[in-house]
Design a protein around this motif. Sequence first.
Motif, PDB file in Angstrom:
ATOM      1  N   PRO A  97       0.823  -1.210   0.000  1.00  0.00           N
ATOM      2  CA  PRO A  97       0.000   0.000   0.000  1.00  0.00           C
ATOM      3  C   PRO A  97       0.860   1.264   0.000  1.00  0.00           C
ATOM      4  CG  PRO A  97       0.009  -1.022   2.172  1.00  0.00           C
ATOM      5  CD  PRO A  97       0.693  -1.985   1.258  1.00  0.00           C
ATOM      6  N   PRO A  98       0.293   2.407  -0.413  1.00  0.00           N
ATOM      7  CA  PRO A  98       1.071   3.649  -0.528  1.00  0.00           C
ATOM      8  C   PRO A  98       1.752   4.075   0.769  1.00  0.00           C
ATOM      9  CG  PRO A  98      -1.064   3.888  -1.598  1.00  0.00           C
ATOM     10  CD  PRO A  98      -1.091   2.568  -0.876  1.00  0.00           C
ATOM     11  N   GLN A  99       1.147   3.783   1.920  1.00  0.00           N
ATOM     12  CA  GLN A  99       1.739   4.216   3.187  1.00  0.00           C
ATOM     13  C   GLN A  99       3.045   3.496   3.511  1.00  0.00           C
ATOM     14  OE1 GLN A  99      -1.292   2.858   2.816  1.00  0.00           O
ATOM     15  NE2 GLN A  99      -1.893   1.537   4.526  1.00  0.00           N
ATOM     16  N   MET A 100       3.402   2.498   2.714  1.00  0.00           N
ATOM     17  CA  MET A 100       4.650   1.774   2.954  1.00  0.00           C
ATOM     18  C   MET A 100       5.765   2.227   2.010  1.00  0.00           C
ATOM     19  SD  MET A 100       3.311  -2.078   3.847  1.00  0.00           S
ATOM     20  CE  MET A 100       4.848  -2.547   4.633  1.00  0.00           C
ATOM     21  N   THR A 101       5.614   3.406   1.413  1.00  0.00           N
ATOM     22  CA  THR A 101       6.673   3.921   0.531  1.00  0.00           C
ATOM     23  C   THR A 101       7.966   4.177   1.290  1.00  0.00           C
ATOM     24  OG1 THR A 101       5.782   6.160   0.850  1.00  0.00           O
ATOM     25  CG2 THR A 101       5.085   4.963  -1.120  1.00  0.00           C
TER      26      THR A 101
END
Length: 430
Positions: A97-101
Amino acid sequence: MQQRLGRSIARAKFINTTLLGRKRPVMERVIDITDSDLGEDIQPLMKELETDTTAARHETLQSILDIFDACENEEEPTLTKDFHKMYLNFAIETPLPPQMTALDASQPWMLYWIANSLKVMGQDWLADDVKRKIVDKLFAISPSGGPFGGGVGQLSHLASTYAGINALALCDNIDSCWDRIDRKSIYKWLLSLKEPNGGFKTCLEVGEVDTRGVYCVLSIASLLNILTDELSEGVLKYLQNCQNYEGGFGSCPQVDEAHGGYTFCATASLAILRSANQVDIERLMEWCSVRQLQEERGFCGRSNKLVDGCYSFWVGGSAAILESLGYSQCFSKHALREYILYCCQAEGQPGLRDKPGKHSDFYHTNYCLLGLAITESSYTCAPNDPPHKIKCIPNSQVESSELTDINPVYGLPIESIERFIDHFESGPYS
């Protein structure tokens, strides 16, 4: 009595803020001492002070004791392997998911953690299509074959290269992928990271120098058969200077407290150099032993810190390395096994975790599994054999989780290491 107590509090504040540099306030407990006879009931200084750490430890300990009490009459704990396998396979098949960039620079690490977890739980659990995905990702990061950065377009880094080589070792040379590793370039790059004091930068120009870098270099070089006298010159002295008065190892020579991760890096490095007897083993074993907390049964990483599942390998692995070298077992494997199986697994949540109250993640899943494998085995190695020849002997006194035999120096399955090293025995730069 009040004057004496006041001086004690002032001294504690001075130590806390001035010497230790802490900004967190010391919590003071008010004690009624109007009756002079109550003076004997006043607790020693350290028992009257409460910090964030002591409060967190009390809360963590209570949750752990509740788990142990609830499981007291149950059967032997088991590893829910199929549940964890589902979690790991989902991670491989599904975009993060994007929050794990924030993990963009840790791509080789995630490949290693996930692939190794699968192989530790089952030697054939890492499917060929997953191996190909790992190979494709790593050679997209470094099309030339190494060294590796944390992601596409990122600077080459020791930690990323270590994780990348480990991940490739798990891929069983699928599609002849091992022949794509550029050992000559990796060797020249490792040599360029070398510092005059025997340490290594983790990255050219901007990298830090500590025991992690030493271990990454020695692990990479020994696996690829490029470990030379030139590369290892001065490393032993560097490591010797990292062992401090506690018995464990800090990050850098003579400047840091002992820590579980740094201690593992130093201990494994000494095993690769076949020089473990050149440090104070007795104090090292004592340090490892006292890291196991009696009530929690698991390990903490430093003095006065909380239990954490990852130290099942960082400290437990250090002890297993010493065991393989002929030294006695210095911690309770049975107690550690109970902590991992009771407290690092959560009903309804796949993967393994740090401690109760925390969420599972790839990092803790891998290192808890490695720690569990250590608790169910003993280790030995012939005096003149290199560390990749360490033998694993199953412990018949505990119910087996049927995990793959692992090598504590490398944190990889023994069979994977032997195949990988055998592949590169033909010469240093073929």
